[in-house]
Design a protein around this motif. Structure first.
Motif, PDB file in Angstrom:
ATOM      1  N   ILE A  47      43.596  28.160  36.325  1.00 38.68           N
ATOM      2  CA  ILE A  47      44.969  28.067  36.855  1.00 38.68           C
ATOM      3  C   ILE A  47      45.713  29.383  36.656  1.00 38.68           C
ATOM      4  CG2 ILE A  47      47.212  26.936  36.530  1.00 38.68           C
ATOM      5  CD1 ILE A  47      45.575  24.361  35.853  1.00 38.68           C
ATOM      6  N   LEU A  48      45.612  29.960  35.451  1.00 40.36           N
ATOM      7  CA  LEU A  48      46.324  31.209  35.174  1.00 40.36           C
ATOM      8  C   LEU A  48      45.778  32.374  36.004  1.00 40.36           C
ATOM      9  CD1 LEU A  48      46.818  30.894  31.317  1.00 40.36           C
ATOM     10  CD2 LEU A  48      48.555  30.705  33.103  1.00 40.36           C
ATOM     11  N   TYR A  49      44.462  32.454  36.169  1.00 39.16           N
ATOM     12  CA  TYR A  49      43.891  33.505  37.023  1.00 39.16           C
ATOM     13  C   TYR A  49      44.357  33.337  38.468  1.00 39.16           C
ATOM     14  CZ  TYR A  49      40.584  34.983  33.389  1.00 39.16           C
ATOM     15  OH  TYR A  49      40.014  35.463  32.247  1.00 39.16           O
ATOM     16  N   SER A  50      44.350  32.114  38.966  1.00 37.24           N
ATOM     17  CA  SER A  50      44.753  31.869  40.359  1.00 37.24           C
ATOM     18  C   SER A  50      46.212  32.243  40.587  1.00 37.24           C
ATOM     19  CB  SER A  50      44.531  30.403  40.724  1.00 37.24           C
ATOM     20  OG  SER A  50      43.183  30.056  40.588  1.00 37.24           O
ATOM     21  N   VAL A  51      47.068  31.836  39.669  1.00 33.64           N
ATOM     22  CA  VAL A  51      48.492  32.158  39.792  1.00 33.64           C
ATOM     23  C   VAL A  51      48.688  33.674  39.720  1.00 33.64           C
ATOM     24  CG1 VAL A  51      50.720  31.966  38.607  1.00 33.64           C
ATOM     25  CG2 VAL A  51      49.316  29.929  38.974  1.00 33.64           C
ATOM     26  N   ASP A  52      47.985  34.319  38.823  1.00 42.79           N
ATOM     27  CA  ASP A  52      48.135  35.766  38.676  1.00 42.79           C
ATOM     28  C   ASP A  52      47.633  36.511  39.909  1.00 42.79           C
ATOM     29  OD1 ASP A  52      48.882  37.845  36.560  1.00 42.79           O
ATOM     30  OD2 ASP A  52      46.921  38.555  37.254  1.00 42.79           O
ATOM     31  N   ILE A  53      46.540  36.051  40.509  1.00 39.99           N
ATOM     32  CA  ILE A  53      46.026  36.689  41.727  1.00 39.99           C
ATOM     33  C   ILE A  53      47.018  36.533  42.877  1.00 39.99           C
ATOM     34  CG2 ILE A  53      44.240  36.477  43.508  1.00 39.99           C
ATOM     35  CD1 ILE A  53      42.234  35.968  41.213  1.00 39.99           C
ATOM     36  N   ILE A  54      47.639  35.363  42.970  1.00 36.52           N
ATOM     37  CA  ILE A  54      48.620  35.124  44.035  1.00 36.52           C
ATOM     38  C   ILE A  54      49.880  35.952  43.802  1.00 36.52           C
ATOM     39  CG2 ILE A  54      50.154  33.383  45.030  1.00 36.52           C
ATOM     40  CD1 ILE A  54      47.839  31.366  44.547  1.00 36.52           C
ATOM     41  N   ARG A  55      50.346  36.038  42.573  1.00 38.69           N
ATOM     42  CA  ARG A  55      51.582  36.765  42.268  1.00 38.69           C
ATOM     43  C   ARG A  55      51.428  38.280  42.339  1.00 38.69           C
ATOM     44  NH1 ARG A  55      54.638  33.994  37.155  1.00 38.69           N
ATOM     45  NH2 ARG A  55      55.374  32.143  38.260  1.00 38.69           N
ATOM     46  N   ASN A  56      50.255  38.770  42.068  1.00 38.21           N
ATOM     47  CA  ASN A  56      50.036  40.222  42.022  1.00 38.21           C
ATOM     48  C   ASN A  56      48.951  40.622  43.024  1.00 38.21           C
ATOM     49  OD1 ASN A  56      51.800  40.718  39.693  1.00 38.21           O
ATOM     50  ND2 ASN A  56      50.290  39.472  38.621  1.00 38.21           N
ATOM     51  N   PRO A  57      49.287  40.638  44.325  1.00 36.78           N
ATOM     52  CA  PRO A  57      48.273  40.988  45.329  1.00 36.78           C
ATOM     53  C   PRO A  57      47.970  42.485  45.296  1.00 36.78           C
ATOM     54  CG  PRO A  57      50.395  40.719  46.371  1.00 36.78           C
ATOM     55  CD  PRO A  57      50.583  40.355  44.927  1.00 36.78           C
ATOM     56  N   THR A 108      45.529  48.237  41.516  1.00 39.45           N
ATOM     57  CA  THR A 108      45.661  46.818  41.883  1.00 39.45           C
ATOM     58  C   THR A 108      44.367  46.272  42.472  1.00 39.45           C
ATOM     59  OG1 THR A 108      46.599  47.452  44.036  1.00 39.45           O
ATOM     60  CG2 THR A 108      48.159  46.919  42.253  1.00 39.45           C
ATOM     61  N   ARG A 109      43.588  47.124  43.129  1.00 44.55           N
ATOM     62  CA  ARG A 109      42.306  46.671  43.680  1.00 44.55           C
ATOM     63  C   ARG A 109      41.330  46.318  42.559  1.00 44.55           C
ATOM     64  NH1 ARG A 109      38.497  49.639  48.167  1.00 44.55           N
ATOM     65  NH2 ARG A 109      36.842  48.095  48.064  1.00 44.55           N
ATOM     66  N   VAL A 110      41.227  47.182  41.557  1.00 42.02           N
ATOM     67  CA  VAL A 110      40.354  46.901  40.409  1.00 42.02           C
ATOM     68  C   VAL A 110      40.825  45.646  39.688  1.00 42.02           C
ATOM     69  CG1 VAL A 110      39.692  47.737  38.117  1.00 42.02           C
ATOM     70  CG2 VAL A 110      39.553  49.259  40.075  1.00 42.02           C
ATOM     71  N   SER A 111      42.122  45.547  39.494  1.00 40.88           N
ATOM     72  CA  SER A 111      42.677  44.377  38.802  1.00 40.88           C
ATOM     73  C   SER A 111      42.359  43.097  39.556  1.00 40.88           C
ATOM     74  CB  SER A 111      44.187  44.550  38.645  1.00 40.88           C
ATOM     75  OG  SER A 111      44.764  43.424  38.037  1.00 40.88           O
ATOM     76  N   LEU A 112      42.534  43.100  40.853  1.00 44.84           N
ATOM     77  CA  LEU A 112      42.268  41.912  41.666  1.00 44.84           C
ATOM     78  C   LEU A 112      40.783  41.544  41.651  1.00 44.84           C
ATOM     79  CD1 LEU A 112      43.522  39.853  43.676  1.00 44.84           C
ATOM     80  CD2 LEU A 112      42.819  41.412  45.481  1.00 44.84           C
ATOM     81  N   GLU A 113      39.919  42.533  41.745  1.00 44.13           N
ATOM     82  CA  GLU A 113      38.484  42.249  41.764  1.00 44.13           C
ATOM     83  C   GLU A 113      37.994  41.743  40.409  1.00 44.13           C
ATOM     84  OE1 GLU A 113      36.690  45.813  43.251  1.00 44.13           O
ATOM     85  OE2 GLU A 113      37.375  45.428  45.294  1.00 44.13           O
TER      86      GLU A 113
END
Length: 189
Positions: A118-128, A147-152
Motif C-alpha cells: 500500500i505504501l509503495y503504491s501510494v508513493d509511486i502515485i504521489r511522486n511520478p 525520479t526515474r531511478v526512484s520510480l523503478e
C-alpha cells in the motif's frame, strides 16, 4: 502404560492406546512439517528480505519520499528476514510450539508486506517521474534521472513485496492447518 493385576497378584504391563495415539499424532505432525520443505520457504523469505534491503539503498540518493522517510524497505525487509529465520529454525525443532511461533511471525510478515504494498503504491502515485527537460548538453536534467531511478526501484520493491505477501500468506495458511490438526495434543508434549 496400562497395568493389570491378576487374582494371583501377577502384574502385567500393556501399552496404553491413548499413549500410542499421542505418539502416532506427534510423529504425523513431524512428518507433515518435514514434507512441507520448510528450508525452501525459509530461504526464500530470507532472500526476499535481503533483496528488499539491498535494492532500497539507491533510494537514499534519490529524492526523499514517504517510503524512505518511513523506512518501509528496511522494516519490511527485516520482518521477512525474521520470518524466514524462524521457518529455518522450525525445520530443526519440530514441535507444535514452533509451528505456532512460525505461523504467528509468518502471518505478521504477510500483514507487513500488505502494508508495504500500500505504501509503495501510494508513493509511486504521489511522486511520478518528472518530464525530461533538456539542458545545454542535450541530456535530461538531474531531476528526471533521480525520479526515474526512484520510480523503478520502488516498482521493483513493490513487486518483491507482492511476492512476499503471497509466500507468507500461503505458508501461514499451511501452518494454520497443521496447528489446528494437532491442537488437541498441544499440552501433551
Amino acid at each position: 502404560m496400562a497395568l493389570t493385576v491378576a487374582s494371583d497378584l501377577t502384574v502385567s504391563v500393556a501399552s496404553d492406546q491413548n499413549v500410542n495415539k499421542l505418539t502416532d499424532k506427534q510423529e504425523a505432525l513431524k512428518k507433515s512439517i518435514k514434507k512441507g520443505d520448510l528450508k525452501s520457504i525459509g530461504i526464500s523469505q530470507v532472500m526476499l528480505g535481503f533483496l528488499i534491503i539491498s535494492y532500497s539503498v539507491p533510494l537514499l540518493s534519490a529524492k526523499i519520499t514517504e517510503v524512505v522517510t518511513f523506512g518501509v524497505p528496511w522494516w519490511s525487509g527485516i520482518s521477512f528476514l525474521i520470518a524466514g529465520a524462524i521457518a529455518l529454525v522450525m525445520d530443526k525443532h519440530d514441535s507444535i510450539y514452533s509451528v505456532f511461533a512460525c505461523m504467528a511471525f509468518t502471518a505478521l510478515a504477510a500483514v507487513i508486506s500488505v502494508i508495504a504494498i500500500i505504501l509503495y503504491s501510494v508513493d509511486i502515485i504521489r511522486n511520478p517521474q518528472s518530464t525530461c527537460k533538456f539542458n545545454p548538453s542535450t541530456t535530461c536534467d538531474d531531476l528526471y534521472y533521480s525520479t526515474r531511478v526512484s520510480l523503478e526501484v520502488k516498482s521493483i520493491l513493490l513487486f518483491l513485496s507482492m511476492v512476499q505477501a503471497v509466500i507468507s500468506s500461503a505458508f501461514a495458511c499451511i501452518l494454520y492447518k497443521e496447528k489446528n490438526s494437532s491442537y488437541n495434543y498441544l499440552f501433551m508434549k
